[in-house]
Design an enzyme around this catalytic site. Structure first.
Site, PDB file in Angstrom:
ATOM      1  N   ASP A 119       0.882  -1.222  -0.069  1.00  0.00           N
ATOM      2  CA  ASP A 119       0.060  -0.119   0.177  1.00  0.00           C
ATOM      3  C   ASP A 119       1.061   1.302  -0.021  1.00  0.00           C
ATOM      4  O   ASP A 119       0.316   2.286   0.010  1.00  0.00           O
ATOM      5  CB  ASP A 119      -0.900   0.012   1.182  1.00  0.00           C
ATOM      6  CG  ASP A 119      -1.943  -1.168   0.974  1.00  0.00           C
ATOM      7  OD1 ASP A 119      -2.471  -1.311  -0.090  1.00  0.00           O
ATOM      8  OD2 ASP A 119      -2.553  -1.743   1.897  1.00  0.00           O
ATOM      9  N   ASP A 179      -6.090  -4.807  -6.419  1.00  0.00           N
ATOM     10  CA  ASP A 179      -5.956  -3.332  -5.919  1.00  0.00           C
ATOM     11  C   ASP A 179      -4.527  -3.132  -6.350  1.00  0.00           C
ATOM     12  O   ASP A 179      -4.151  -1.423  -6.490  1.00  0.00           O
ATOM     13  CB  ASP A 179      -6.104  -3.016  -4.279  1.00  0.00           C
ATOM     14  CG  ASP A 179      -7.080  -3.963  -3.972  1.00  0.00           C
ATOM     15  OD1 ASP A 179      -7.542  -4.891  -4.517  1.00  0.00           O
ATOM     16  OD2 ASP A 179      -7.828  -3.585  -2.775  1.00  0.00           O
TER      17      ASP A 179
HETATM   18  N1  GLY Z   1      -7.243  -1.700  -1.216  1.00  0.00           N
HETATM   19  C1  GLY Z   1      -8.307  -2.113  -0.018  1.00  0.00           C
HETATM   20  C2  GLY Z   1      -9.594  -1.961  -0.589  1.00  0.00           C
HETATM   21  O1  GLY Z   1      -9.746  -1.637  -1.585  1.00  0.00           O
HETATM   22  O2  GLY Z   1     -10.435  -2.051   0.303  1.00  0.00           O
END
Ligand code: GLY
Length: 399
Positions: A119, A179
């Site tokens: 992230d 993601d």
């Molecule tokens: N990246 C985590 C979500 O989209 O909840």
């Protein structure tokens, strides 16, 4: 009515009330809708910024059951509120907003050393990346380059992808979530900035393997693909935040759309453009897409239409479609922009936009973090606001 029947009726009424069929009948030109949305965002976000200014290291996360919920910079969303402030500053040139954009961006700096999850791209590129784009602050360059190096440590050449998470919840050997496509933009920036092609090679390898393994024949995507660390091929395809392993979790679909759109912008590789168009086609024509184009939290939820919308999926999709419309033929661009206009007009009505000082000072209501985990269901979220502001900003440039 006995208690059991009464609670059943109340439960159903509660669900139905989450079906916000609020097609905007606002007759104003889209330009005025965008301008008013920015003016509201400016006031609302100043209240938010003031609320947390003396809470050292804290950043807004959500607002649930009448309570403000904040996080430190470790939470994957820490970069979104500073990023939102940068978009508002870009469009309103308010010096107080600038001061807060810098303050909250600095709060995320330590994440440049994050190597234990993927992230770091979200955290640093949305905050420092936007700050750098607007101010060319030299200090931000170092933060972004360090962050790109940290993210690169999660790449394993045998697999050819960046590992998303270190936990091994479902016997995952090497989990990669859709993601993660969002985090590559930081690497592409780092490659251009430093001249080091390694960053770009990692990003493009990740993008290519994701096309190969994350998508189904209809261009919907799995949420989690776990790779065998020896053969480099998937050994599991599952969900974590969606309805089921074979369902289409709405935000995940939007991450993919957004990801391949910017990958095309940065590389001009036709395969990425085609992938983005295929995903857009899947979404825009989905039989479970509501007519206001604010998706339910999962396209395959069996409770549709009596289940929650996910505004974050809508704002991401709107922002991506605006950019994608620049790269496609006129009739497709018009189709995308009709969808975007419906989304933006709908989101800008009281059904989705909060009142000043309410909703924990977030702009938009009704997002879903993780329905299966019963976490952040039907609440405001920083990333819904961030991609809304980005979409407004892109729209303002276009109209
Ligand atoms: N990246 C985590 C979500 O989209 O909840």
């Amino acid at each position: 009515m006995n208690n059991k029947i009464l609670s059943c009726v109340l439960f159903l009424a509660g669900l139905v009330s989450t079906n916000y069929q609020s097609r905007a009948d606002d007759a104003r030109p889209l330009k005025s809708v965008v301008e008013s949305a920015f003016s509201f965002a400016e006031k609302q976000s100043l209240l938010m910024a003031e609320k947390y200014k003396d809470q050292v290291g804290r950043l807004p996360r959500t607002y649930e059951k009448g309570k403000d919920i904040s996080s430190d910079s470790r939470w994957w969303c820490s970069g979104f509120f500073p990023g939102s402030l940068w978009y508002i500053y870009e469009n309103k040139r308010n010096q107080d907003i600038l001061k807060y954009a810098e303050l909250y961006t600095d709060r995320v700096e330590r994440e440049k050393y994050t190597t234990d999850n993927h992230d770091v791209g979200f955290m640093i590129y949305c905050s420092f990346g936007n700050g750098y784009r607007l101010t060319k602050n030299k200090k931000y360059e170092e933060v972004m380059l360090t962050a790109a190096k940290s993210l690169s440590t999660r790449y394993k050449p045998q697999v050819g992808l960046i590992r998303s998470w270190d936990h091994n919840k479902e016997n995952w050997q090497y989990p990669v979530i859709i993601d993660n496509i969002m985090n590559l933009e930081l690497l592409l920036w780092a490659s251009d900035y430093s001249g080091d092609e390694k960053f770009k090679q990692i990003a493009l390898s990740h993008a290519d393997k994701t096309i190969q393994h994350h998508f189904r024949p209809d261009y919907s995507s799995y949420h989690v693909v776990s790779y065998d660390t020896i053969s480099g091929i998937p050994h599991l395809k599952q969900t974590h935040q969606g309805f089921s392993d074979e369902s289409s979790w709405s935000r995940g679909q939007a991450w993919g759309l957004y990801g391949y759109t910017y990958l095309y912008r940065e590389t001009k590789d036709q395969r990425y453009l085609q992938q983005a168009k295929n995903i857009a086609n899947y979404l825009v024509n989905h039989p479970h897409m509501p007519e206001d184009y604010i998706p339910y939290w999962d396209y395959n939820s069996p409770d549709i239409p009596n289940t929650y919308r996910d505004v974050s999926a809508a704002t991401l999709m709107a922002s991506a479609l605006i950019e994608l419309s620049e790269f496609v033929d006129k009739s497709l661009a018009q189709k995308y922009m009709q969808v975007v206009e419906t989304q933006i007009r709908t989101l800008s009505t009281p059904a989705y936009t909060a009142k000043l000082g309410e909703n924990g000072c977030f702009i938009l209501k009704h997002s879903v973090g993780s329905y299966p985990a019963k976490s952040e269901v039907d609440v405001p979220l920083t990333y819904a606001d961030y991609y809304y502001l980005e979409a407004l900003s892109r729209l303002k440039k276009k109209i």
